[in-house]
Scaffold this motif. Structure first.
Motif, short mmCIF file in Angstrom:
data_model
loop_
_atom_site.label_atom_id
_atom_site.label_comp_id
_atom_site.label_asym_id
_atom_site.label_seq_id
_atom_site.Cartn_x
_atom_site.Cartn_y
_atom_site.Cartn_z
N THR A 182 46.34 70.10 147.53
CA THR A 182 46.11 69.13 146.46
C THR A 182 46.57 67.74 146.87
O THR A 182 45.89 66.74 146.63
CB THR A 182 46.87 69.56 145.19
OG1 THR A 182 46.41 70.86 144.78
CG2 THR A 182 46.65 68.56 144.05
N TYR A 183 47.74 67.68 147.53
CA TYR A 183 48.27 66.40 148.01
C TYR A 183 47.32 65.77 149.02
O TYR A 183 46.99 64.58 148.91
CB TYR A 183 49.64 66.62 148.64
CG TYR A 183 50.12 65.49 149.50
CD1 TYR A 183 50.61 64.31 148.95
CD2 TYR A 183 50.09 65.59 150.90
CE1 TYR A 183 51.05 63.27 149.74
CE2 TYR A 183 50.52 64.56 151.70
CZ TYR A 183 51.00 63.39 151.13
OH TYR A 183 51.42 62.35 151.92
N LEU A 184 46.87 66.55 150.00
CA LEU A 184 45.99 66.02 151.04
C LEU A 184 44.67 65.51 150.45
O LEU A 184 44.18 64.45 150.83
CB LEU A 184 45.72 67.09 152.10
CG LEU A 184 46.92 67.46 152.99
CD1 LEU A 184 46.57 68.66 153.86
CD2 LEU A 184 47.35 66.28 153.85
N GLU A 185 44.11 66.26 149.52
CA GLU A 185 42.86 65.85 148.90
C GLU A 185 43.05 64.58 148.08
O GLU A 185 42.18 63.72 148.03
CB GLU A 185 42.30 66.99 148.05
CG GLU A 185 41.79 68.16 148.92
CD GLU A 185 41.47 69.40 148.11
OE1 GLU A 185 41.55 69.34 146.86
OE2 GLU A 185 41.14 70.44 148.73
N ARG A 186 44.21 64.47 147.43
CA ARG A 186 44.50 63.25 146.67
C ARG A 186 44.63 62.05 147.61
O ARG A 186 44.30 60.92 147.23
CB ARG A 186 45.78 63.45 145.87
CG ARG A 186 46.18 62.24 145.03
CD ARG A 186 47.29 62.58 144.07
NE ARG A 186 47.72 61.40 143.33
CZ ARG A 186 48.59 61.41 142.33
NH1 ARG A 186 49.11 62.57 141.95
NH2 ARG A 186 48.94 60.31 141.71
N MET A 187 45.08 62.29 148.83
CA MET A 187 45.24 61.21 149.80
C MET A 187 43.94 60.91 150.55
O MET A 187 43.92 60.10 151.47
CB MET A 187 46.33 61.56 150.81
CG MET A 187 47.73 61.70 150.23
SD MET A 187 48.29 60.23 149.35
CE MET A 187 48.35 60.84 147.67
N GLY A 188 42.86 61.59 150.18
CA GLY A 188 41.56 61.29 150.77
C GLY A 188 41.24 62.10 152.02
O GLY A 188 40.27 61.79 152.72
N PHE A 189 42.01 63.14 152.32
CA PHE A 189 41.72 64.01 153.45
C PHE A 189 40.59 64.98 153.06
O PHE A 189 40.49 65.41 151.91
CB PHE A 189 42.95 64.81 153.85
CG PHE A 189 43.97 64.03 154.64
CD1 PHE A 189 44.08 64.18 156.01
CD2 PHE A 189 44.83 63.15 153.99
CE1 PHE A 189 45.03 63.47 156.74
CE2 PHE A 189 45.78 62.43 154.70
CZ PHE A 189 45.88 62.59 156.08
N GLU A 190 39.76 65.32 154.05
CA GLU A 190 38.65 66.23 153.83
C GLU A 190 38.88 67.52 154.61
O GLU A 190 39.31 67.48 155.77
CB GLU A 190 37.33 65.60 154.30
CG GLU A 190 36.95 64.32 153.57
CD GLU A 190 36.45 64.58 152.16
OE1 GLU A 190 36.09 65.75 151.87
OE2 GLU A 190 36.42 63.63 151.36
N PRO A 191 38.61 68.69 153.99
CA PRO A 191 38.79 69.95 154.72
C PRO A 191 37.79 70.09 155.85
O PRO A 191 36.63 69.68 155.71
CB PRO A 191 38.57 71.01 153.63
CG PRO A 191 37.74 70.33 152.59
CD PRO A 191 38.15 68.89 152.61
N THR A 192 38.22 70.66 156.96
CA THR A 192 37.34 70.83 158.11
C THR A 192 36.81 72.25 158.23
O THR A 192 36.01 72.54 159.11
CB THR A 192 38.07 70.47 159.42
OG1 THR A 192 39.18 71.36 159.59
CG2 THR A 192 38.58 69.04 159.37
N ASP A 193 37.29 73.14 157.36
CA ASP A 193 36.82 74.52 157.39
C ASP A 193 36.81 75.09 155.98
O ASP A 193 37.38 74.51 155.04
CB ASP A 193 37.71 75.38 158.30
CG ASP A 193 39.19 75.27 157.94
OD1 ASP A 193 39.54 75.50 156.77
OD2 ASP A 193 40.00 74.96 158.83
#
Length: 206
Positions: free
Chosen positions: A184-195
């Motif tokens: 949730t934190y990473l997605e809020r920071m604009g990170f995109e999942p690679t898998d």
């Protein structure tokens, strides 16, 4: 026995205030405490206890004041290179060892190529540790000490001011999700999942 909802409102307010005192984040503490004090204010009015209502309304106003100060304050942020072999770096790791080792082992951190202190108002608020290959930084540890866990650090560096990374030649960052809250934190920071398993995330600047 009839259900006395006013009495239970008092119990609920008490529990919320107690929960607020367990918060490591001062911001969460004030928000939860504000809600508990607001319920106590209503409770005091309902039982015709002016002192209870007055005291807790005062607490509501105090919490609002400090939350306003927090959200409107102009804070200073910076990223500073950390020397992995320094006493200060070792001290930081040992001070927060219990939490950090739930994420990654200390020996693995010590083998990393790059470390950056995250400063907030000239205080060390967190640390980024990882390996760099070309313009890519693979983060092993993104750790923020409890009282600064309000997303401000991540939003400042990863979202609002990516130049802190790009001026160091970093164009892409990989991060590895440990649990749902980290995802949730990473997605809020604009990170995109690679898998599909959302185990590894990436953020590209520019």
């Amino acid at each position: 026995m009839s259900f006395d909802w006013v009495e239970w409102l008092g119990y609920l307010a008490s529990v919320i205030v107690l929960i607020s005192l367990t918060m490591a984040s001062i911001v969460k503490l004030r928000w939860i405490n504000l809600f508990g004090a607001l319920l106590f204010t209503i409770y005091g009015i309902l039982i015709d206890s002016i002192p209870v209502a007055f005291l807790n309304f005062g607490i509501v106003l105090i919490n609002i004041y400090y939350l306003y100060q927090y959200y409107t304050a102009r804070e200073k942020f910076d990223l500073v290179k950390a020397d992995i072999d320094s006493e200060l770096f070792d001290h930081f790791l040992q001070t927060h060892k219990e939490e950090i080792e739930k994420i990654v082992s200390i020996p693995l951190i010590k083998q990393s190529q790059k470390a950056l202190y995250m400063l907030r108002n000239d205080e060390i608020a967190g640390i980024l540790v990882g390996d760099r290959v070309g313009d890519i930084l693979d983060i092993k540890l993104d750790y923020v000490i409890p009282r600064y866990r309000d997303f401000k650090l991540g939003e400042y560096y990863f979202v609002k001011h990516p130049e802190y990374f790009t001026r160091r030649g970093i164009r892409k960052i990989f991060a590895h999700a440990r649990e749902e809250s980290h995802r949730t934190y990473l997605e809020r920071m604009g990170f995109e999942p690679t898998d599909e398993k959302r185990a590894t995330y990436e953020k590209v600047f520019g």
